[in-house]
Design an enzyme around this catalytic site. Structure first.
Site, PDB file in Angstrom:
ATOM      1  N   ASN A  14       0.839  -1.216   0.000  1.00 39.43           N
ATOM      2  CA  ASN A  14       0.000   0.000   0.000  1.00 39.43           C
ATOM      3  C   ASN A  14       0.865   1.254   0.000  1.00 39.43           C
ATOM      4  O   ASN A  14       0.547   2.229  -0.682  1.00 39.43           O
ATOM      5  CB  ASN A  14      -0.937   0.002   1.204  1.00 39.43           C
ATOM      6  CG  ASN A  14      -2.172  -0.839   0.949  1.00 39.43           C
ATOM      7  OD1 ASN A  14      -3.066  -0.428   0.215  1.00 39.43           O
ATOM      8  ND2 ASN A  14      -2.194  -2.030   1.527  1.00 39.43           N
ATOM      9  N   HIS A 103      -8.437  -0.789   6.593  1.00 41.61           N
ATOM     10  CA  HIS A 103      -8.715  -2.092   7.206  1.00 41.61           C
ATOM     11  C   HIS A 103      -9.252  -3.031   6.118  1.00 41.61           C
ATOM     12  O   HIS A 103     -10.105  -2.615   5.322  1.00 41.61           O
ATOM     13  CB  HIS A 103      -9.745  -1.921   8.326  1.00 41.61           C
ATOM     14  CG  HIS A 103      -9.980  -3.181   9.090  1.00 41.61           C
ATOM     15  ND1 HIS A 103      -9.092  -3.656  10.044  1.00 41.61           N
ATOM     16  CD2 HIS A 103     -10.974  -4.099   9.020  1.00 41.61           C
ATOM     17  CE1 HIS A 103      -9.546  -4.796  10.524  1.00 41.61           C
ATOM     18  NE2 HIS A 103     -10.681  -5.084   9.928  1.00 41.61           N
TER      19      HIS A 103
HETATM   20  C1  GRF Z   1      -3.362  -4.337   4.338  1.00 39.34           C
HETATM   21  O1  GRF Z   1      -4.158  -5.430   4.033  1.00 39.34           O
HETATM   22  C2  GRF Z   1      -4.101  -3.368   5.213  1.00 39.34           C
HETATM   23  O2  GRF Z   1      -5.481  -3.402   5.043  1.00 39.34           O
HETATM   24  C3  GRF Z   1      -3.762  -3.816   6.591  1.00 39.34           C
HETATM   25  O3  GRF Z   1      -2.432  -4.281   6.511  1.00 39.34           O
HETATM   26  C4  GRF Z   1      -2.176  -4.735   5.184  1.00 39.34           C
HETATM   27  C5  GRF Z   1      -0.892  -4.107   4.725  1.00 39.34           C
HETATM   28  O4  GRF Z   1      -0.432  -4.680   3.538  1.00 39.34           O
HETATM   29  N1  GRF Z   1      -3.984  -2.750   7.534  1.00 39.34           N
HETATM   30  P1  GRF Z   1       0.830  -4.093   2.781  1.00 39.34           P
HETATM   31  O5  GRF Z   1       2.019  -4.143   3.726  1.00 39.34           O
HETATM   32  O6  GRF Z   1       0.509  -2.682   2.361  1.00 39.34           O
HETATM   33  O7  GRF Z   1       1.010  -4.984   1.614  1.00 39.34           O
END
Ligand code: GRF
Length: 188
Positions: A14, A103
């Site tokens: 992300n 989330h």
């Molecule tokens: C995501 O699924 C988010 O919703 C949760 O933690 C995960 C992080 O994934 N809070 P990444 O490290 O960004 O791949």
């Protein structure tokens, strides 16, 4: 240009999506990545992108010095992207309505303590839900209970495993999180 701070402790997909989005549109830049896990994937992303990082621990996250370090970047938003610790009141008080989280389910269901990563998707499948999705929300002192900014839905297929559902949800996250940030910046 808006300054963004990302808190992340996982692989950082992300964070990578947000960095790429704002590199392309030029409306903001990620000025700092805060992480509580030495060796986390997100640190490699920060290094490749030339973004400074700050490693914190259970003590420093509560200290006034952290507030000052963050304020030095004058962030328009603090974005939690896979940050697993509870955000202390020192931070929610110092940055009211400026801290947001994503989330991987449709809150208020499947949120709260212990509901993270594959636990969320396992619970959604075990409950026989026909749909899941993402929730982007403000962060307050209670886990996953701040005001909701945006939700996006996806189906849960009969053959889904927690992994296949997680992949579908991750795609929603990468698409919507940067856009939600852009919307908030334009309307703040
Ligand atoms: C995501 O699924 C988010 O919703 C949760 O933690 C995960 C992080 O994934 N809070 P990444 O490290 O960004 O791949």
């Amino acid at each position: 240009m808006h300054s963004l701070i990302i808190f992340a402790s996982g692989t950082g997909t992300n964070a990578a999506a947000i960095i790429a989005f704002f590199k392309a549109n030029g409306k903001a830049r990620v000025s700092l990545i805060v992480c509580n896990k030495p060796g986390a994937g997100v640190l490699g992303i920060a290094e490749r992108e030339g973004i400074p990082t700050l490693l914190i621990d259970k003590h420093s996250i509560k200290e006034a010095a952290l507030v000052q370090q963050l304020q030095a970047h004058d962030p328009s938003l603090i974005i939690l992207a896979g940050f697993m610790w509870k955000v202390p009141e020192t931070l929610t008080n110092a940055f009211p309505d400026k801290i947001i989280n994503i989330h991987p389910a449709l809150l208020p269901k499947y949120g709260g303590k212990g509901m993270y990563g594959h636990h969320v998707h396992e619970a959604v499948i075990a409950a026989g839900e026909k749909e899941s999705g993402i929730t982007i929300h403000y962060v307050n002192e209670a886990y996953d209970e701040g005001a909701i900014i945006l939700q996006a839905h996806c189906p849960v297929m009969p053959a889904d495993t927690p992994d296949t559902l997680a992949q579908r949800v991750h795609k929603l996250e990468h698409f919507y999180y940067p856009k939600a940030v852009e919307y908030l910046l334009a309307n703040s």
